[in-house]
Write a protein that holds these residues in place. Structure first.
Motif, PDB file in Angstrom:
ATOM      1  N   ALA A 128       5.228  -3.496  14.813  1.00  0.00           N
ATOM      2  CA  ALA A 128       6.117  -3.706  13.679  1.00  0.00           C
ATOM      3  C   ALA A 128       5.328  -3.887  12.380  1.00  0.00           C
ATOM      4  CB  ALA A 128       6.998  -4.924  13.924  1.00  0.00           C
ATOM      5  N   GLN A 129       5.973  -3.596  11.270  1.00  0.00           N
ATOM      6  CA  GLN A 129       5.376  -3.785   9.958  1.00  0.00           C
ATOM      7  C   GLN A 129       5.593  -5.224   9.481  1.00  0.00           C
ATOM      8  OE1 GLN A 129       3.632  -1.205   8.224  1.00  0.00           O
ATOM      9  NE2 GLN A 129       3.802  -0.419  10.316  1.00  0.00           N
ATOM     10  N   PHE A 130       4.650  -5.716   8.674  1.00  0.00           N
ATOM     11  CA  PHE A 130       4.773  -7.057   8.098  1.00  0.00           C
ATOM     12  C   PHE A 130       4.595  -6.941   6.589  1.00  0.00           C
ATOM     13  CE2 PHE A 130       3.812 -11.213   6.634  1.00  0.00           C
ATOM     14  CZ  PHE A 130       4.357 -12.114   7.542  1.00  0.00           C
ATOM     15  N   ILE A 131       5.614  -7.361   5.840  1.00  0.00           N
ATOM     16  CA  ILE A 131       5.581  -7.302   4.380  1.00  0.00           C
ATOM     17  C   ILE A 131       5.776  -8.713   3.837  1.00  0.00           C
ATOM     18  CG2 ILE A 131       6.777  -6.485   2.310  1.00  0.00           C
ATOM     19  CD1 ILE A 131       7.171  -4.430   5.395  1.00  0.00           C
ATOM     20  N   ILE A 327      10.241  -4.286  -3.987  1.00  0.00           N
ATOM     21  CA  ILE A 327       9.556  -4.659  -2.745  1.00  0.00           C
ATOM     22  C   ILE A 327      10.401  -4.245  -1.547  1.00  0.00           C
ATOM     23  CG2 ILE A 327       8.625  -6.573  -1.393  1.00  0.00           C
ATOM     24  CD1 ILE A 327       7.038  -5.992  -3.941  1.00  0.00           C
ATOM     25  N   TYR A 328      11.691  -4.522  -1.608  1.00  0.00           N
ATOM     26  CA  TYR A 328      12.572  -4.157  -0.486  1.00  0.00           C
ATOM     27  C   TYR A 328      12.708  -2.645  -0.344  1.00  0.00           C
ATOM     28  CZ  TYR A 328      14.234  -8.525   1.462  1.00  0.00           C
ATOM     29  OH  TYR A 328      14.309  -9.704   2.153  1.00  0.00           O
ATOM     30  N   ASN A 329      12.823  -1.940  -1.457  1.00  0.00           N
ATOM     31  CA  ASN A 329      12.979  -0.490  -1.388  1.00  0.00           C
ATOM     32  C   ASN A 329      11.732   0.165  -0.795  1.00  0.00           C
ATOM     33  OD1 ASN A 329      14.529   1.856  -1.878  1.00  0.00           O
ATOM     34  ND2 ASN A 329      13.370   2.269  -3.741  1.00  0.00           N
ATOM     35  N   GLU A 330      10.561  -0.310  -1.210  1.00  0.00           N
ATOM     36  CA  GLU A 330       9.324   0.247  -0.657  1.00  0.00           C
ATOM     37  C   GLU A 330       9.128  -0.185   0.794  1.00  0.00           C
ATOM     38  OE1 GLU A 330       6.219  -0.743  -3.428  1.00  0.00           O
ATOM     39  OE2 GLU A 330       7.287   0.206  -5.086  1.00  0.00           O
ATOM     40  N   ALA A 331       9.590  -1.396   1.127  1.00  0.00           N
ATOM     41  CA  ALA A 331       9.546  -1.833   2.520  1.00  0.00           C
ATOM     42  C   ALA A 331      10.410  -0.920   3.390  1.00  0.00           C
ATOM     43  CB  ALA A 331      10.019  -3.275   2.642  1.00  0.00           C
ATOM     44  N   ILE A 335       9.202   1.118   6.642  1.00  0.00           N
ATOM     45  CA  ILE A 335       9.867   0.918   7.934  1.00  0.00           C
ATOM     46  C   ILE A 335      10.428   2.235   8.458  1.00  0.00           C
ATOM     47  CG2 ILE A 335      11.873  -0.159   9.027  1.00  0.00           C
ATOM     48  CD1 ILE A 335      11.324  -2.605   7.173  1.00  0.00           C
ATOM     49  N   THR A 336      11.012   3.010   7.572  1.00  0.00           N
ATOM     50  CA  THR A 336      11.550   4.315   7.979  1.00  0.00           C
ATOM     51  C   THR A 336      10.424   5.229   8.458  1.00  0.00           C
ATOM     52  OG1 THR A 336      13.366   4.124   6.386  1.00  0.00           O
ATOM     53  CG2 THR A 336      12.850   6.329   7.204  1.00  0.00           C
ATOM     54  N   PRO A 344       2.935   5.562   5.313  1.00  0.00           N
ATOM     55  CA  PRO A 344       2.195   6.034   4.127  1.00  0.00           C
ATOM     56  C   PRO A 344       1.416   4.900   3.475  1.00  0.00           C
ATOM     57  CG  PRO A 344       4.476   5.638   3.564  1.00  0.00           C
ATOM     58  CD  PRO A 344       4.372   5.390   5.043  1.00  0.00           C
ATOM     59  N   GLU A 345       0.471   5.271   2.612  1.00  0.00           N
ATOM     60  CA  GLU A 345      -0.199   4.260   1.799  1.00  0.00           C
ATOM     61  C   GLU A 345       0.826   3.640   0.852  1.00  0.00           C
ATOM     62  OE1 GLU A 345      -3.671   5.525  -0.218  1.00  0.00           O
ATOM     63  OE2 GLU A 345      -4.635   6.359   1.564  1.00  0.00           O
ATOM     64  N   HIS A 346       0.668   2.346   0.604  1.00  0.00           N
ATOM     65  CA  HIS A 346       1.633   1.663  -0.249  1.00  0.00           C
ATOM     66  C   HIS A 346       0.958   0.483  -0.940  1.00  0.00           C
ATOM     67  CE1 HIS A 346       1.903  -1.675   2.635  1.00  0.00           C
ATOM     68  NE2 HIS A 346       1.941  -0.761   3.587  1.00  0.00           N
ATOM     69  N   LEU A 347       1.671  -0.102  -1.892  1.00  0.00           N
ATOM     70  CA  LEU A 347       1.150  -1.231  -2.660  1.00  0.00           C
ATOM     71  C   LEU A 347       1.770  -2.553  -2.226  1.00  0.00           C
ATOM     72  CD1 LEU A 347       1.078   0.279  -6.271  1.00  0.00           C
ATOM     73  CD2 LEU A 347      -0.831   0.004  -4.673  1.00  0.00           C
ATOM     74  N   LEU A 348       2.518  -2.552  -1.149  1.00  0.00           N
ATOM     75  CA  LEU A 348       3.192  -3.762  -0.701  1.00  0.00           C
ATOM     76  C   LEU A 348       2.199  -4.818  -0.225  1.00  0.00           C
ATOM     77  CD1 LEU A 348       6.069  -2.138   1.377  1.00  0.00           C
ATOM     78  CD2 LEU A 348       6.354  -3.476  -0.730  1.00  0.00           C
ATOM     79  N   PRO A 349       2.468  -6.086  -0.540  1.00  0.00           N
ATOM     80  CA  PRO A 349       1.638  -7.163   0.020  1.00  0.00           C
ATOM     81  C   PRO A 349       1.814  -7.225   1.538  1.00  0.00           C
ATOM     82  CG  PRO A 349       2.943  -7.937  -1.856  1.00  0.00           C
ATOM     83  CD  PRO A 349       3.478  -6.592  -1.477  1.00  0.00           C
ATOM     84  N   THR A 350       0.715  -7.402   2.240  1.00  0.00           N
ATOM     85  CA  THR A 350       0.718  -7.403   3.703  1.00  0.00           C
ATOM     86  C   THR A 350       0.359  -8.778   4.243  1.00  0.00           C
ATOM     87  OG1 THR A 350      -1.621  -6.854   3.910  1.00  0.00           O
ATOM     88  CG2 THR A 350      -0.073  -5.002   3.619  1.00  0.00           C
ATOM     89  N   VAL A 351       0.275  -8.863   5.562  1.00  0.00           N
ATOM     90  CA  VAL A 351      -0.122 -10.119   6.203  1.00  0.00           C
ATOM     91  C   VAL A 351      -1.529 -10.529   5.783  1.00  0.00           C
ATOM     92  CG1 VAL A 351      -1.077  -9.079   8.319  1.00  0.00           C
ATOM     93  CG2 VAL A 351      -0.033 -11.364   8.408  1.00  0.00           C
TER      94      VAL A 351
END
Length: 377
Positions: A128-131, A327-331, A335-336, A344-351
């Motif tokens: 699973a992804q963690f944002i 943040i939610y839209n990029e999450a 997730i999709t 894909p590469e992204h700028l979202l903060p991760t764990v």
């Protein structure tokens, strides 16, 4: 494409941040809230769920019950938003991660450094992804600033000034029945850091996001000005970054006249940038020896990051909720994409950004306990 089925842990009646997450998740239609363990008791959770229109059998008394049942349902949740006090983040996230349910978690990552390290291990083990919702990284002008620094518009970075003052804890609100103040000033629920964990981490994360710098050491002075308060309500930190840049960070919740004054200033060999969260659609850029330039959200001179994070034409204000929604839209995109295994590469903060934040809190607490001694991070 159908909205992602979302659950929520915490965020029941009278919880500020839960409502923010729900609005942010709906703005672009990417998520649909279908289940929740919205409070610490079954009765309160069900009452909150009913108020939000959730089906009675999808309102749970605990996050463990919710994780187990939703993982078995054919139409169970695909992602969960964790919007509880800090001490619940780790046990709740772990339950969903081990069942392959994506996690969107409020900051700071956990209440202790030990739990943060365990959560990193759990996230790395899970599919699973963690944002982490360091939401200020979603503002268009913050994206503009990050790209300008990366492209060398400021040259080598020399000085970083970050501040985040508020005034709402100037008096002992925790003794007056205000839930938001009670848990934030309680070490058992907040962790070892008060103001430094609640808003200092936002300032620290923003500085790192925009500059790309890595912190090497710090000297922190944490103070509890309000008599009887168990955790800090004012923070001064000096910062030494890899490569020689120096910084200062101030966060306070006892600064009358300041509502939500997050501000970042970055100075390099060739110029400087300045951004204020309370005036978020503008970014000041000053090339050395030239007049100041005012860059605007989605306006003339907007770079790709600015444009991608903007929804409407320039001159129409966008702010806190839209930045959070980014943040939610990029999450949702991540997730999709994870359904096919091609994230894909992204700028979202991760764990890992979360671990960095809790490491920062721990270092500040250790430094302050030693009379603001310099400590390595």
């Amino acid at each position: 494409m159908k909205p992602i089925r979302l659950g929520m842990v915490g965020g029941g009646n009278d919880a500020f941040i839960g409502g923010v997450h729900r609005i942010a998740s709906r703005i672009d239609g990417s998520f649909e809230l279908v289940a929740g363990a919205l409070s610490s008791t079954e009765e309160k959770s069900k009452a909150s769920g009913e108020a939000l229109g959730l089906a009675p059998d999808r309102c749970y008394g605990s996050f463990t019950e919710m994780a187990k049942r939703e993982a078995r349902l054919k139409d169970g949740i695909e992602a969960v938003a964790i919007v509880t006090p800090n001490h619940v983040h780790f046990p709740a996230a772990r339950e969903f991660l081990k069942r392959g349910i994506h996690v969107i978690c409020d900051k700071p990552l956990t209440s202790t450094l030990a739990d943060a390290k365990k959560l990193v291990a759990a996230a790395e083990k899970s599919d699973a992804q963690f944002i982490l919702t360091h939401n200020y990284t979603g503002y268009p002008m913050v994206r503009q600033a990050r790209a300008m620094v990366a492209e060398g518009a400021l040259g080598k970075i020399r000085v970083v000034q970050a501040e985040y003052p508020q005034d709402w804890l100037t008096t002992p609100m925790e003794g007056e029945g205000l839930k938001q103040a009670e848990w934030r000033t309680d070490p058992a629920r907040s962790g070892a850091g008060g103001c430094v964990g609640d808003i200092g981490t936002h300032a620290y994360n923003l500085a790192g996001f925009v500059t790309g710098l890595t912190l090497e050491s710090l000297a922190a002075d944490l103070t509890s000005f309000v008599e009887g308060r168990q955790l800090d309500d004012n923070v001064h930190v000096m910062l030494r970054y890899a490569g020689g840049a120096k910084g200062m960070l101030w966060s306070s919740q006892v600064a009358p006249g300041n509502e939500n004054g997050l501000k970042l200033r970055v100075y390099g060999e060739k110029g400087g940038l300045e951004w204020s969260q309370e005036d978020p659609n503008y970014l000041w850029y000053t090339p050395f020896g030239e007049p100041k330039q005012l860059l605007t959200r989605n306006g003339a001179g907007a770079n790709a990051g600015n444009q991608a994070a903007s929804r409407i034409p320039p001159g129409h204000p966008e702010g806190y909720l839209e930045g959070f929604a980014n943040i939610y839209n990029e999450a949702a995109d991540v997730i999709t994409a994870a359904r096919t295994g091609a994230v894909p590469e992204h700028l979202l903060p991760t764990v890992h950004d979360g671990l960095d934040g809790v490491t920062f809190i721990d270092a500040c607490v250790r430094s302050s306990a030693r009379n603001a001694a310099w400590v390595k991070v």
